[in-house]
Design a protein around this motif. Structure first.
Motif, PDB file in Angstrom:
ATOM      1  N   ALA A  47       0.834  -1.206   0.000  1.00 20.97           N
ATOM      2  CA  ALA A  47       0.000   0.000   0.000  1.00 20.97           C
ATOM      3  C   ALA A  47       0.869   1.257   0.000  1.00 20.97           C
ATOM      4  N   ARG A  66       0.573  -0.259  -4.533  1.00 18.34           N
ATOM      5  CA  ARG A  66       0.404  -1.539  -5.223  1.00 18.34           C
ATOM      6  C   ARG A  66      -0.315  -2.554  -4.332  1.00 18.34           C
ATOM      7  N   SER A  67      -1.350  -2.128  -3.663  1.00 16.31           N
ATOM      8  CA  SER A  67      -2.038  -3.010  -2.720  1.00 16.31           C
ATOM      9  C   SER A  67      -3.137  -3.858  -3.357  1.00 16.31           C
ATOM     10  N   PHE A  68      -3.451  -3.633  -4.624  1.00 16.74           N
ATOM     11  CA  PHE A  68      -4.473  -4.404  -5.320  1.00 16.74           C
ATOM     12  C   PHE A  68      -3.774  -5.567  -6.016  1.00 16.74           C
ATOM     13  N   GLU A  69      -3.964  -6.766  -5.477  1.00 15.80           N
ATOM     14  CA  GLU A  69      -3.276  -7.934  -6.010  1.00 15.80           C
ATOM     15  C   GLU A  69      -4.239  -8.854  -6.732  1.00 15.80           C
ATOM     16  N   VAL A  70      -3.813  -9.321  -7.895  1.00 17.55           N
ATOM     17  CA  VAL A  70      -4.631 -10.207  -8.722  1.00 17.55           C
ATOM     18  C   VAL A  70      -3.811 -11.450  -9.048  1.00 17.55           C
ATOM     19  N   ALA A  87       0.536  -6.980  -8.963  1.00 19.26           N
ATOM     20  CA  ALA A  87       0.256  -6.002  -7.910  1.00 19.26           C
ATOM     21  C   ALA A  87       0.213  -4.611  -8.532  1.00 19.26           C
ATOM     22  N   ASP A 108      -5.076  -0.354  -8.300  1.00 19.32           N
ATOM     23  CA  ASP A 108      -6.520  -0.546  -8.199  1.00 19.32           C
ATOM     24  C   ASP A 108      -7.019  -1.311  -9.427  1.00 19.32           C
ATOM     25  N   LEU A 109      -8.327  -1.491  -9.501  1.00 22.71           N
ATOM     26  CA  LEU A 109      -8.930  -2.236 -10.603  1.00 22.71           C
ATOM     27  C   LEU A 109      -8.645  -1.579 -11.951  1.00 22.71           C
ATOM     28  N   TYR A 164      -5.214  -2.432 -13.037  1.00 22.17           N
ATOM     29  CA  TYR A 164      -5.140  -3.825 -13.489  1.00 22.17           C
ATOM     30  C   TYR A 164      -5.716  -3.962 -14.892  1.00 22.17           C
ATOM     31  N   PHE A 201      -9.405 -12.349  -7.846  1.00 15.16           N
ATOM     32  CA  PHE A 201      -9.190 -11.213  -6.961  1.00 15.16           C
ATOM     33  C   PHE A 201      -9.179 -11.703  -5.522  1.00 15.16           C
TER      34      PHE A 201
END
Length: 157
Positions: A57, A61-65, A109, A112-113, A116, A137
């Motif tokens: 965060a 880069r806190s949104f991990e897929v 990473a 946010d969406l 990505y 997700f």
């Protein structure tokens, strides 16, 4: 590796900034033998390096897929181009070629969406011979660890 080596590795995984004196105390050795063991573990490639564990965060880069990906073809040129391209992408934090299906596991990473979607559209879907992409997700990370103890009959469940 004996029990003391395993203890050294476990302690350094928990805190790679331990001084040799602190490490020696934790594993029940004096400083000299502890340092020699650490140096041997480094020379043998058991300890490959030391690094900081950074909060994603703080880097945006806190949104991990987690992405399952398959290619239409497995020829050397297609595979090399795909792997080289994704390995260079800063958004990709892990890339594994798998046996079976899917062909690849990719950990991405981003912020946010929207970030990505941009990564997927601009970097993945433009690669030749990409066949299937499935995005997963993460709702919650329950466990994230590195293995320190070998699994044997006495520890396997």
């Amino acid at each position: 590796m004996d029990a003391i080596d395993l203890a050294i590795v476990a302690e350094l995984e928990r805190d790679g900034r331990l001084t040799n004196v602190e490490l020696a105390q934790r594993v029940g050795l004096t400083a000299g033998p502890c340092l020699r063991r650490v140096q041997r573990l480094e020379a043998d490639g058991v300890i490959r390096g030391y690094r900081a564990v950074v909060d994603p965060a703080a880097l945006g880069r806190s949104f991990e897929v987690l992405v399952d990906l398959s290619l239409e073809a497995q020829d050397a040129r297609t595979v090399e181009q795909f792997e080289a391209t994704l390995a260079r992408a800063v958004e990709v934090v892990e890339l594994r070629r798998l046996f079976g299906s899917p062909d690849y596991f990719v950990r991405v990473a981003v912020a946010d969406l929207a970030a990505y979607e941009a990564f997927l559209s601009l970097h993945v879907m433009t690669l030749p011979r990409v066949k299937n992409v499935t995005s997963h997700f993460t709702m919650k990370t329950v466990k994230h660890a590195t293995p320190t103890e070998p699994v044997g009959p006495e520890t396997a469940q």
